[in-house]
Design an enzyme around this catalytic site. Structure first.
Site, PDB file in Angstrom:
ATOM      1  N   HIS A  31       0.838  -1.198   0.000  1.00  0.00           N
ATOM      2  CA  HIS A  31       0.000   0.000   0.000  1.00  0.00           C
ATOM      3  C   HIS A  31       0.876   1.252   0.000  1.00  0.00           C
ATOM      4  O   HIS A  31       1.463   1.573  -1.015  1.00  0.00           O
ATOM      5  CB  HIS A  31      -0.980  -0.033   1.176  1.00  0.00           C
ATOM      6  CG  HIS A  31      -1.958   1.093   1.148  1.00  0.00           C
ATOM      7  ND1 HIS A  31      -2.815   1.303   0.094  1.00  0.00           N
ATOM      8  CD2 HIS A  31      -2.211   2.082   2.030  1.00  0.00           C
ATOM      9  CE1 HIS A  31      -3.550   2.372   0.333  1.00  0.00           C
ATOM     10  NE2 HIS A  31      -3.202   2.867   1.502  1.00  0.00           N
ATOM     11  N   ASP A  32       0.996   1.948   1.108  1.00  0.00           N
ATOM     12  CA  ASP A  32       1.801   3.176   1.120  1.00  0.00           C
ATOM     13  C   ASP A  32       3.018   3.048   2.024  1.00  0.00           C
ATOM     14  O   ASP A  32       3.553   4.028   2.511  1.00  0.00           O
ATOM     15  CB  ASP A  32       0.956   4.384   1.526  1.00  0.00           C
ATOM     16  CG  ASP A  32       0.352   4.253   2.918  1.00  0.00           C
ATOM     17  OD1 ASP A  32       0.527   3.187   3.537  1.00  0.00           O
ATOM     18  OD2 ASP A  32      -0.291   5.199   3.372  1.00  0.00           O
TER      19      ASP A  32
END
Length: 99
Positions: A31-32
């Site tokens: 994801h991030d």
């Protein structure tokens, strides 16, 4: 739309991964959350910023609107807001851009 924002985030991640690979650096992400070896953190931070500026300097909203207009010709879409005076290049010097 939320999916557009997430797709932009994932495009940034993909561009970062490709550049890290081009430089021969290890890169992994969920994801991030992005990872590399501790010795390569400074270079990864540079890559993150460069890829971000390259991606978001383009006419993303204009392109999105054109795509929707082609896909949904019977609908009217509002004009894209005018760009402000944000200098994306400042991201390159932001110490907390990505942690």
């Amino acid at each position: 739309p939320p999916n557009y924002v997430h797709s932009s985030d994932s495009s940034h991640m993909l561009l970062t991964a490709l550049e890290m690979d081009r430089r021969g650096l290890t890169f992994s992400a969920v994801h991030d959350s992005f990872w590399t070896h501790a010795s390569d953190i400074d270079e990864m931070n540079e890559v993150l910023r460069d890829c971000f500026v390259d991606l978001y300097s383009g006419p993303l909203l204009e392109d999105l609107k054109k795509t929707w207009e082609l896909q949904y010709p019977s609908l009217d879409f509002p004009d894209v807001p005018e760009r402000g005076d944000l200098d994306l290049e400042e991201v390159k010097d932001a110490p907390y851009f990505f942690q």
